[in-house]
Scaffold this active site. Sequence first.
Site, PDB file in Angstrom:
ATOM      1  N   TYR A   1       0.927  -1.345   0.162  1.00  0.00           N
ATOM      2  CA  TYR A   1       0.126  -0.061  -0.144  1.00  0.00           C
ATOM      3  C   TYR A   1       0.627   1.213   0.034  1.00  0.00           C
ATOM      4  O   TYR A   1       1.895   1.335   0.651  1.00  0.00           O
ATOM      5  CB  TYR A   1      -0.768  -0.076   1.322  1.00  0.00           C
TER       6      TYR A   1
ATOM      7  N   HIS B   1      -3.542  16.275  -2.587  1.00  0.00           N
ATOM      8  CA  HIS B   1      -3.682  16.469  -1.082  1.00  0.00           C
ATOM      9  C   HIS B   1      -3.467  17.942  -0.387  1.00  0.00           C
ATOM     10  O   HIS B   1      -3.928  18.128   0.537  1.00  0.00           O
ATOM     11  CB  HIS B   1      -3.133  15.402  -0.248  1.00  0.00           C
TER      12      HIS B   1
ATOM     13  N   ASN C   1       1.801  11.515   6.138  1.00  0.00           N
ATOM     14  CA  ASN C   1       0.980  10.571   7.000  1.00  0.00           C
ATOM     15  C   ASN C   1       1.408  10.694   8.277  1.00  0.00           C
ATOM     16  O   ASN C   1       2.503  10.298   9.095  1.00  0.00           O
ATOM     17  CB  ASN C   1       1.096   9.326   6.262  1.00  0.00           C
TER      18      ASN C   1
ATOM     19  N   TYR D   1     -16.238  32.135  46.967  1.00  0.00           N
ATOM     20  CA  TYR D   1     -15.564  30.860  46.266  1.00  0.00           C
ATOM     21  C   TYR D   1     -14.456  31.304  45.346  1.00  0.00           C
ATOM     22  O   TYR D   1     -13.507  30.437  45.392  1.00  0.00           O
ATOM     23  CB  TYR D   1     -16.544  30.187  45.523  1.00  0.00           C
TER      24      TYR D   1
ATOM     25  N   ARG E   1     -11.745  31.865  47.953  1.00  0.00           N
ATOM     26  CA  ARG E   1     -11.309  30.720  48.863  1.00  0.00           C
ATOM     27  C   ARG E   1     -11.093  29.390  48.075  1.00  0.00           C
ATOM     28  O   ARG E   1     -10.284  28.515  48.702  1.00  0.00           O
ATOM     29  CB  ARG E   1     -12.658  30.327  49.580  1.00  0.00           C
TER      30      ARG E   1
ATOM     31  N   PHE F   1      -2.066   6.647  12.651  1.00  0.00           N
ATOM     32  CA  PHE F   1      -2.095   8.062  12.314  1.00  0.00           C
ATOM     33  C   PHE F   1      -3.414   8.458  12.840  1.00  0.00           C
ATOM     34  O   PHE F   1      -3.690   9.741  12.472  1.00  0.00           O
ATOM     35  CB  PHE F   1      -2.155   7.840  10.541  1.00  0.00           C
TER      36      PHE F   1
ATOM     37  N   GLU G   1     -12.094   5.736   5.068  1.00  0.00           N
ATOM     38  CA  GLU G   1     -11.666   6.235   6.467  1.00  0.00           C
ATOM     39  C   GLU G   1     -12.805   6.706   7.202  1.00  0.00           C
ATOM     40  O   GLU G   1     -13.304   8.014   6.933  1.00  0.00           O
ATOM     41  CB  GLU G   1     -10.562   7.409   6.153  1.00  0.00           C
TER      42      GLU G   1
END
Length: 664
Positions: free
Chosen positions: A164, A194, A307, A395, A398, A444, A529
Amino acid sequence: MPRYTVHVRGEWLAVPCQDSSLTVMWLGREAVRRYMKNKPDNGGFASVDDVKFYMRRCKGLGLLDHDDPLEIALEDNEFVEVVIEGDVMSPDFIPSQPEGVYLYSKYREPDKYIALDGDSLTTEDLVNLGKGLYKIKLTPEAEKRVQDSREVIESIVREKTVVYGITTGFGKFARTLIPISKLRELQVNLVRSHSSGVGKPLIPERCRMLMALRINVLAKGYSGISLETLKQVIEMFNASCLPYVPEKGTVGASGDLAPLSHLALGLIGEGKMWSPKSGWADAKYVLEAHGLKPVTLKPKEGLALINGTQMITSLGCEAVERASAIARQADIVAALTLEVLKGTTKAFDTDIHALRPHRGQIEVAFRFRSLLDSDHHPSEIAESHRFCDRVQDAYTLRCCPQVHGVVNDTIAFVKDIITTEINSATDNPMVFADRGETISGGNFHGEYPAKALDYLAIAVHELASISERRIERLCNPSLSELPAFLVAEGGLNSGFMIAHCTAAALVSENKALCHPSSVDSLSTSAATEDHVSMGGWAARKALRVIEHVEQVLAIELLAACQGIEFLRPLRTTTPLEKVYDLVRSVVRPWIKDRFMAPDIEAAHRLLVDQKVWEVAVPYIEKYRIEQYQELFPESRPVSPTAFSLGSLRKITNNKRDHLESEDL
């Protein structure tokens, strides 16, 4: 022959110059002539003589005198810009300098190195690399691992094995075999296709962090990149040649593909790139100006560069470090507010916190005592209300140890995850040189840093939430016994009225930003994906939340110092007086209304640069040592870092058995 790179209306032109005695005016006219030559309509001009322009350096944006000789005005290969009179800048125009140009005009190339091995990088190291304080080199062990993993890839290519991303397509195209003759083209196509992010580019510090972190991951030796290519990337980093990386576009699985692709696109000499020398320009020109050649991708190298979770994690490093800094300083600011509001220190008693021994809570209570303990630091303000009838505080005063404490513990938790992540291999497939094979997996996936950074944003926001309520108490005369909105002649002057509104607005905005991005997932890549982390947005909004927290605390710091003006001539404790003096070194007291935004920014800068912590920490650590010596008078002296009350479970009656031995 000298050559200059000239920017004209969005285009970069290389202009050689045979005679360096020619003037800046000649260079501008020659650049405009070349620009017109490339346009069918001459760029809208009848002739070069019709064009009126001025010229400026890309670095620092300094204007150039048209009559100066080039040999005096410019260096060889310098980047300049022709600004044509009458042009209206497009909102989409990429400026020649990023935001904060005044910082980058002062950039100096570092002479120190950090050796990366893929295993020992810290969040502090990465932030310092982002600031440009160090160059990078590889350890010999890392170089050997990189070479060994590359041999596996070369073997796969020689034997035509189906793997791959090396001999197949990507994502949905994982079953499509690619001819050997097109394996290099495959990697270039991957990077180009990409590179589809949008939004503003990362500022130089963040791009350096992204680039340095990717180098660190590649140095682990599980990516299959060649040592030659990796060294080219390191040379570009060391020259501060930084690609144009849009901040939006990653879904956080399969890694940060879009931003890392933009990073790789610049490395191969395409797209835009920035350096302190050039500003923004075409990547090929920036690299050439620095004597560097674009990377020529070999099989698997495009995939090796893009990647991983480095966008999420590099921004996460900055978030963690800034969160740590503001959390420490929040204790100091709150202690100052408590003094101004004439609060009591009883709520910070050691015994109370020993009964609920969270590390963060105990440490925050200790810091309050170190700043407010009247036995060590007499306070005239505290003495003035010693015998008042108030039993306990609100508060927001404190409960600071309980509220601030869990923020500190959360930061520590997140930092542990981020530190693991920056030293992890997040590629796919992984290259195992010792086994001589590649294995596809899911490292990834950005769920770890995404969840951690969502958690960080939720926690750190609470510092602003409680700070805004303290600002309200400072500004409200019925709660503070101070003039309304901390200004004389109220009505004529509005004082801190709208500064408090700003704090409230930031806190409200943070409430929306704290919605976890990692609870969302959208299936991508044709359902290949089908679960993603959305970690890129988790990181970006965490940084925005932290910036808002810094700004809210800056307003509280100003308000507390202004409150002290109305308590004079009484003085607070020595460490808090030092904090007051620091603030007054950049912001004068508020006597009547004036432009307030610059004061808030000045106080914000003190917090970002950790100046408030720097003036207070000597007193905090001195108090730490004194406490230790009171408990163990016969013990040898210790350094401040060797002893932390933040990890004590209980200290009562000076009994030694209450100190945990592992903390010594």
